[in-house]
Design a protein around this motif. Structure first.
Motif, PDB file in Angstrom:
ATOM      1  N   VAL A  86     -18.507 -22.715  46.281  1.00 49.74           N
ATOM      2  CA  VAL A  86     -17.756 -23.126  47.477  1.00 49.74           C
ATOM      3  C   VAL A  86     -16.620 -24.073  47.085  1.00 49.74           C
ATOM      4  CG1 VAL A  86     -17.900 -24.505  49.602  1.00 49.74           C
ATOM      5  CG2 VAL A  86     -19.608 -22.739  49.141  1.00 49.74           C
ATOM      6  N   ALA A  87     -16.913 -25.028  46.210  1.00 48.87           N
ATOM      7  CA  ALA A  87     -15.887 -25.986  45.781  1.00 48.87           C
ATOM      8  C   ALA A  87     -14.745 -25.282  45.060  1.00 48.87           C
ATOM      9  CB  ALA A  87     -16.514 -27.053  44.879  1.00 48.87           C
ATOM     10  N   ASP A 137     -12.626 -31.288  37.253  1.00 50.41           N
ATOM     11  CA  ASP A 137     -12.990 -32.425  38.075  1.00 50.41           C
ATOM     12  C   ASP A 137     -13.783 -31.982  39.300  1.00 50.41           C
ATOM     13  OD1 ASP A 137     -11.813 -34.267  36.393  1.00 50.41           O
ATOM     14  OD2 ASP A 137      -9.944 -34.356  37.514  1.00 50.41           O
ATOM     15  N   THR A 138     -13.389 -30.875  39.893  1.00 52.71           N
ATOM     16  CA  THR A 138     -14.076 -30.377  41.083  1.00 52.71           C
ATOM     17  C   THR A 138     -15.527 -30.046  40.770  1.00 52.71           C
ATOM     18  OG1 THR A 138     -12.018 -29.516  42.001  1.00 52.71           O
ATOM     19  CG2 THR A 138     -14.056 -28.560  42.837  1.00 52.71           C
ATOM     20  N   ILE A 139     -15.746 -29.381  39.659  1.00 49.39           N
ATOM     21  CA  ILE A 139     -17.115 -29.025  39.275  1.00 49.39           C
ATOM     22  C   ILE A 139     -17.915 -30.288  38.976  1.00 49.39           C
ATOM     23  CG2 ILE A 139     -18.518 -27.891  37.515  1.00 49.39           C
ATOM     24  CD1 ILE A 139     -16.260 -25.799  37.289  1.00 49.39           C
ATOM     25  N   SER A 154      -4.005 -20.302  61.840  1.00 49.46           N
ATOM     26  CA  SER A 154      -2.995 -21.191  61.257  1.00 49.46           C
ATOM     27  C   SER A 154      -3.490 -21.935  60.026  1.00 49.46           C
ATOM     28  CB  SER A 154      -2.513 -22.208  62.303  1.00 49.46           C
ATOM     29  OG  SER A 154      -3.553 -23.119  62.639  1.00 49.46           O
ATOM     30  N   GLY A 155      -4.782 -21.869  59.729  1.00 53.46           N
ATOM     31  CA  GLY A 155      -5.342 -22.629  58.619  1.00 53.46           C
ATOM     32  C   GLY A 155      -4.861 -22.155  57.258  1.00 53.46           C
ATOM     33  N   LEU A 156      -4.568 -23.129  56.402  1.00 55.03           N
ATOM     34  CA  LEU A 156      -4.178 -22.858  55.015  1.00 55.03           C
ATOM     35  C   LEU A 156      -4.990 -23.756  54.099  1.00 55.03           C
ATOM     36  CD1 LEU A 156      -0.279 -22.822  55.402  1.00 55.03           C
ATOM     37  CD2 LEU A 156      -1.776 -20.834  55.124  1.00 55.03           C
ATOM     38  N   GLY A 157      -5.061 -23.383  52.835  1.00 55.77           N
ATOM     39  CA  GLY A 157      -5.775 -24.191  51.851  1.00 55.77           C
ATOM     40  C   GLY A 157      -7.239 -24.323  52.211  1.00 55.77           C
ATOM     41  N   VAL A 158      -7.795 -25.537  52.062  1.00 57.57           N
ATOM     42  CA  VAL A 158      -9.216 -25.740  52.336  1.00 57.57           C
ATOM     43  C   VAL A 158      -9.556 -25.557  53.808  1.00 57.57           C
ATOM     44  CG1 VAL A 158      -9.548 -27.262  50.350  1.00 57.57           C
ATOM     45  CG2 VAL A 158      -9.046 -28.251  52.583  1.00 57.57           C
TER      46      VAL A 158
END
Length: 166
Positions: free
Chosen positions: A75-76, A1-3, A153-157
């Protein structure tokens, strides 16, 4: 789906998308495939599981546009990888928030606090896809009050985002 969404965002239609089951490969450091292993081969340190995807989109021959498409897909997929890798940490952070709520002293309505905790527990019960997390601290007073990102502190995206850019 992301692609597929990335391709659509660039204005192309996807005409065919075939996702092959997992392959197990050995590659040289430069990426050259040296061996294709049977699907039931055990994973070893130098064996890489891969899942190739064949995609047919609108005809496009402009190398600059094709390079932009490739970069956008990379990037996605990096964002997807970060969200998946950091999922357990984001769940842990939400559990920490629930604990903090129990420990905080506040004048808020107990019923509102209970409802908030119920909602957060509902999220934890696989009703929400955690994509990113960042922690902020409140700084300043009055009209000068604002949020300041806590570095690292950033996680994920939100793992890789420069605080100055978002």
């Amino acid at each position: 789906d992301t692609i597929r969404m990335t391709i659509l965002r660039m204005g192309f239609d996807t005409h065919l998308m075939v996702h092959a089951g997992g392959l197990k490969l050995r590659r040289k450091p430069d990426g050259t495939v040296t061996e294709v292993l049977p699907i039931d081969a055990p994973l070893e340190e130098d064996v890489i599981p891969e899942a190739p995807i064949h995609i047919e989109i609108d005809r496009q021959t402009d190398s600059k546009i094709l390079k932009e498409l490739q970069l956008n897909i990379e990037v996605a997929l990096k964002d997807v990888r970060y969200a998946v890798e950091d999922w357990p940490k984001m769940v842990e952070k939400l559990n920490e928030v629930l604990t903090e709520i129990d420990l905080m002293k506040t004048n808020l309505d107990p019923e509102e606090i209970s409802e908030t905790k119920d909602f957060l527990r509902w999220l934890l019960n696989h009703h929400f896809t955690f994509l990113g997390y960042r922690k902020y601290t409140v700084v300043g007073k009055g009209q000068q009050k604002g949020l300041k990102l806590i570095d690292g502190s950033g996680l994920g995206v939100l793992r890789d985002i420069d605080p100055g850019k978002g």
